[in-house]
Design a protein around this motif. Sequence first.
Motif, PDB file in Angstrom:
ATOM      1  N   PHE A 118     -17.893 -48.476  17.868  1.00 35.48           N
ATOM      2  CA  PHE A 118     -18.454 -49.707  18.428  1.00 35.48           C
ATOM      3  C   PHE A 118     -18.860 -49.566  19.890  1.00 35.48           C
ATOM      4  CE2 PHE A 118     -13.838 -49.801  18.572  1.00 35.48           C
ATOM      5  CZ  PHE A 118     -13.576 -49.988  19.915  1.00 35.48           C
ATOM      6  N   ASP A 119     -18.364 -48.509  20.587  1.00 36.19           N
ATOM      7  CA  ASP A 119     -18.776 -48.331  21.986  1.00 36.19           C
ATOM      8  C   ASP A 119     -18.980 -46.867  22.366  1.00 36.19           C
ATOM      9  OD1 ASP A 119     -16.149 -47.501  22.073  1.00 36.19           O
ATOM     10  OD2 ASP A 119     -15.546 -48.842  23.700  1.00 36.19           O
ATOM     11  N   GLY A 120     -19.325 -46.047  21.384  1.00 37.95           N
ATOM     12  CA  GLY A 120     -19.793 -44.700  21.668  1.00 37.95           C
ATOM     13  C   GLY A 120     -18.744 -43.680  22.041  1.00 37.95           C
ATOM     14  N   PHE A 121     -19.234 -42.584  22.572  1.00 38.31           N
ATOM     15  CA  PHE A 121     -18.435 -41.406  22.888  1.00 38.31           C
ATOM     16  C   PHE A 121     -17.446 -41.716  24.007  1.00 38.31           C
ATOM     17  CE2 PHE A 121     -17.706 -37.016  24.273  1.00 38.31           C
ATOM     18  CZ  PHE A 121     -17.749 -36.314  23.079  1.00 38.31           C
ATOM     19  N   ASP A 122     -16.179 -41.314  23.827  1.00 37.28           N
ATOM     20  CA  ASP A 122     -15.110 -41.581  24.798  1.00 37.28           C
ATOM     21  C   ASP A 122     -14.802 -40.312  25.590  1.00 37.28           C
ATOM     22  OD1 ASP A 122     -14.778 -44.202  23.701  1.00 37.28           O
ATOM     23  OD2 ASP A 122     -13.633 -43.320  22.065  1.00 37.28           O
ATOM     24  N   VAL A 123     -15.140 -40.288  26.878  1.00 38.92           N
ATOM     25  CA  VAL A 123     -15.007 -39.085  27.701  1.00 38.92           C
ATOM     26  C   VAL A 123     -13.670 -39.080  28.425  1.00 38.92           C
ATOM     27  CG1 VAL A 123     -16.041 -37.698  29.527  1.00 38.92           C
ATOM     28  CG2 VAL A 123     -17.500 -39.121  28.062  1.00 38.92           C
ATOM     29  N   ASP A 124     -12.826 -38.125  28.078  1.00 38.14           N
ATOM     30  CA  ASP A 124     -11.542 -37.943  28.760  1.00 38.14           C
ATOM     31  C   ASP A 124     -11.725 -37.069  29.999  1.00 38.14           C
ATOM     32  OD1 ASP A 124      -8.985 -37.307  29.610  1.00 38.14           O
ATOM     33  OD2 ASP A 124      -8.207 -36.856  27.631  1.00 38.14           O
ATOM     34  N   SER A 125     -12.465 -35.974  29.857  1.00 41.81           N
ATOM     35  CA  SER A 125     -12.597 -35.009  30.953  1.00 41.81           C
ATOM     36  C   SER A 125     -13.797 -34.106  30.711  1.00 41.81           C
ATOM     37  CB  SER A 125     -11.312 -34.165  31.036  1.00 41.81           C
ATOM     38  OG  SER A 125     -11.391 -33.202  32.059  1.00 41.81           O
ATOM     39  N   VAL A 126     -14.324 -33.558  31.812  1.00 48.39           N
ATOM     40  CA  VAL A 126     -15.404 -32.562  31.738  1.00 48.39           C
ATOM     41  C   VAL A 126     -15.035 -31.422  32.684  1.00 48.39           C
ATOM     42  CG1 VAL A 126     -17.855 -32.090  32.068  1.00 48.39           C
ATOM     43  CG2 VAL A 126     -17.113 -34.349  31.279  1.00 48.39           C
ATOM     44  N   SER A 127     -15.168 -30.191  32.212  1.00 54.56           N
ATOM     45  CA  SER A 127     -14.855 -29.044  33.064  1.00 54.56           C
ATOM     46  C   SER A 127     -15.987 -28.030  33.028  1.00 54.56           C
ATOM     47  CB  SER A 127     -13.548 -28.369  32.633  1.00 54.56           C
ATOM     48  OG  SER A 127     -13.713 -27.690  31.403  1.00 54.56           O
ATOM     49  N   VAL A 128     -16.064 -27.239  34.088  1.00 57.70           N
ATOM     50  CA  VAL A 128     -17.056 -26.171  34.208  1.00 57.70           C
ATOM     51  C   VAL A 128     -16.319 -24.894  34.574  1.00 57.70           C
ATOM     52  CG1 VAL A 128     -19.073 -25.342  35.463  1.00 57.70           C
ATOM     53  CG2 VAL A 128     -18.859 -27.783  34.924  1.00 57.70           C
ATOM     54  N   ALA A 129     -16.627 -23.816  33.862  1.00 58.71           N
ATOM     55  CA  ALA A 129     -15.970 -22.538  34.122  1.00 58.71           C
ATOM     56  C   ALA A 129     -16.955 -21.402  33.881  1.00 58.71           C
ATOM     57  CB  ALA A 129     -14.751 -22.365  33.228  1.00 58.71           C
ATOM     58  N   PRO A 130     -16.816 -20.292  34.628  1.00 58.16           N
ATOM     59  CA  PRO A 130     -17.699 -19.147  34.391  1.00 58.16           C
ATOM     60  C   PRO A 130     -17.558 -18.637  32.971  1.00 58.16           C
ATOM     61  CG  PRO A 130     -16.468 -18.881  36.441  1.00 58.16           C
ATOM     62  CD  PRO A 130     -15.867 -20.053  35.728  1.00 58.16           C
ATOM     63  N   VAL A 131     -18.639 -18.095  32.425  1.00 55.25           N
ATOM     64  CA  VAL A 131     -18.594 -17.500  31.104  1.00 55.25           C
ATOM     65  C   VAL A 131     -17.720 -16.261  31.178  1.00 55.25           C
ATOM     66  CG1 VAL A 131     -19.949 -16.469  29.246  1.00 55.25           C
ATOM     67  CG2 VAL A 131     -20.902 -18.351  30.599  1.00 55.25           C
ATOM     68  N   PRO A 132     -16.643 -16.174  30.391  1.00 57.95           N
ATOM     69  CA  PRO A 132     -15.727 -15.035  30.517  1.00 57.95           C
ATOM     70  C   PRO A 132     -16.385 -13.732  30.099  1.00 57.95           C
ATOM     71  CG  PRO A 132     -15.145 -16.394  28.634  1.00 57.95           C
ATOM     72  CD  PRO A 132     -16.206 -17.138  29.381  1.00 57.95           C
ATOM     73  N   LEU A 133     -16.136 -12.695  30.887  1.00 60.34           N
ATOM     74  CA  LEU A 133     -16.612 -11.363  30.527  1.00 60.34           C
ATOM     75  C   LEU A 133     -15.659 -10.758  29.517  1.00 60.34           C
ATOM     76  CD1 LEU A 133     -17.572  -9.833  33.984  1.00 60.34           C
ATOM     77  CD2 LEU A 133     -19.127 -10.386  32.133  1.00 60.34           C
ATOM     78  N   PRO A 134     -16.173 -10.026  28.514  1.00 61.21           N
ATOM     79  CA  PRO A 134     -15.273  -9.342  27.583  1.00 61.21           C
ATOM     80  C   PRO A 134     -14.515  -8.234  28.292  1.00 61.21           C
ATOM     81  CG  PRO A 134     -17.551  -8.681  27.213  1.00 61.21           C
ATOM     82  CD  PRO A 134     -17.591  -9.829  28.191  1.00 61.21           C
ATOM     83  N   ALA A 135     -13.417  -7.809  27.705  1.00 61.93           N
ATOM     84  CA  ALA A 135     -12.578  -6.774  28.320  1.00 61.93           C
ATOM     85  C   ALA A 135     -13.381  -5.508  28.597  1.00 61.93           C
ATOM     86  CB  ALA A 135     -11.395  -6.458  27.409  1.00 61.93           C
ATOM     87  N   ALA A 136     -14.294  -5.155  27.691  1.00 61.36           N
ATOM     88  CA  ALA A 136     -15.106  -3.957  27.910  1.00 61.36           C
ATOM     89  C   ALA A 136     -15.956  -4.096  29.157  1.00 61.36           C
ATOM     90  CB  ALA A 136     -15.992  -3.703  26.692  1.00 61.36           C
ATOM     91  N   GLY A 137     -16.458  -5.304  29.385  1.00 61.12           N
ATOM     92  CA  GLY A 137     -17.264  -5.526  30.583  1.00 61.12           C
ATOM     93  C   GLY A 137     -16.448  -5.361  31.845  1.00 61.12           C
ATOM     94  N   LEU A 138     -15.216  -5.854  31.825  1.00 59.26           N
ATOM     95  CA  LEU A 138     -14.344  -5.689  32.990  1.00 59.26           C
ATOM     96  C   LEU A 138     -14.056  -4.215  33.245  1.00 59.26           C
ATOM     97  CD1 LEU A 138     -11.776  -8.577  32.423  1.00 59.26           C
ATOM     98  CD2 LEU A 138     -13.588  -8.483  34.127  1.00 59.26           C
ATOM     99  N   MET A 139     -13.811  -3.463  32.160  1.00 63.63           N
ATOM    100  CA  MET A 139     -13.537  -2.032  32.321  1.00 63.63           C
ATOM    101  C   MET A 139     -14.756  -1.319  32.887  1.00 63.63           C
ATOM    102  SD  MET A 139     -11.387  -1.288  28.830  1.00 63.63           S
ATOM    103  CE  MET A 139     -11.232   0.459  29.200  1.00 63.63           C
ATOM    104  N   LEU A 140     -15.955  -1.708  32.425  1.00 62.24           N
ATOM    105  CA  LEU A 140     -17.175  -1.084  32.935  1.00 62.24           C
ATOM    106  C   LEU A 140     -17.333  -1.360  34.417  1.00 62.24           C
ATOM    107  CD1 LEU A 140     -19.854   0.383  32.579  1.00 62.24           C
ATOM    108  CD2 LEU A 140     -20.874  -1.797  31.872  1.00 62.24           C
ATOM    109  N   LEU A 141     -17.118  -2.616  34.837  1.00 65.87           N
ATOM    110  CA  LEU A 141     -17.233  -2.950  36.251  1.00 65.87           C
ATOM    111  C   LEU A 141     -16.219  -2.179  37.078  1.00 65.87           C
ATOM    112  CD1 LEU A 141     -17.832  -6.801  36.097  1.00 65.87           C
ATOM    113  CD2 LEU A 141     -19.449  -5.050  36.831  1.00 65.87           C
ATOM    114  N   ALA A 142     -15.003  -2.060  36.539  1.00 72.32           N
ATOM    115  CA  ALA A 142     -13.982  -1.300  37.251  1.00 72.32           C
ATOM    116  C   ALA A 142     -14.414   0.151  37.415  1.00 72.32           C
ATOM    117  CB  ALA A 142     -12.654  -1.390  36.508  1.00 72.32           C
TER     118      ALA A 142
END
Length: 210
Positions: free
Chosen positions: A171-195
């Motif tokens: 009756f009154d639409g979408f109920d927003v509790d919270s919104v968050s923004v975070a960097p797209v996580p790099l896979p473990a292989a990507g971290l090893m490559l950067l290292a």
Amino acid sequence: MNILKVLSAGGVLALSVGAANAATYYATDVIASDPGFCDTTRDGGACSKPSRYNPDNAKGAPDGRFYSLGLTTYNDDGSVDDEGSITLGFGTTFPTQQDVSVWEVTYNISPTSRHREAVDVYAIMGGVETLLGRLTNLNGGGKVLAGMGFEYIKLVDATLNEFGRSGTTSFDGFDVDSVSVAPVPLPAAGLMLLAGLGGFGVMRRRQKKA
């Protein structure tokens, strides 16, 4: 000793990248809010409860308090009549792609429930709105990818557009509790490559000095 220093440098790089990936921002500011339609013929009196329509409830981490966007309604020609929306800021501008997560208090509803709700998620940069995707409360959690930089996130109720008047009891639409923004996580292989690249850079500098 040189090998240890190379490994140490690579480890520091991996840890710094990991720390950057862990940064999560929750909404800190309500830039604008536009209450949509609340259907008093089926609300059971909830339309008169101010706590449902306090936009500050959408700020911060998930806590069970929420802001009801109100239903976005449409004219006969398909144009928007009432738009239920909120625009949120996060105390910073995001220059690269990010994951945007939206918490709705009725996520993971029963498959047989007709209390279905939907929301369109927009990124805003320099006043230009870009649709990132549509989320519904039919699954356990909602996330979209912002593939560009942005200043704000705007949420627009899309319940009637997604399900139609007969397809939902909302009756009154979408109920927003919270919104968050975070960097797209790099896979473990990507971290090893950067290292490894970090360590390679240290080795090259040492070879030049020699």
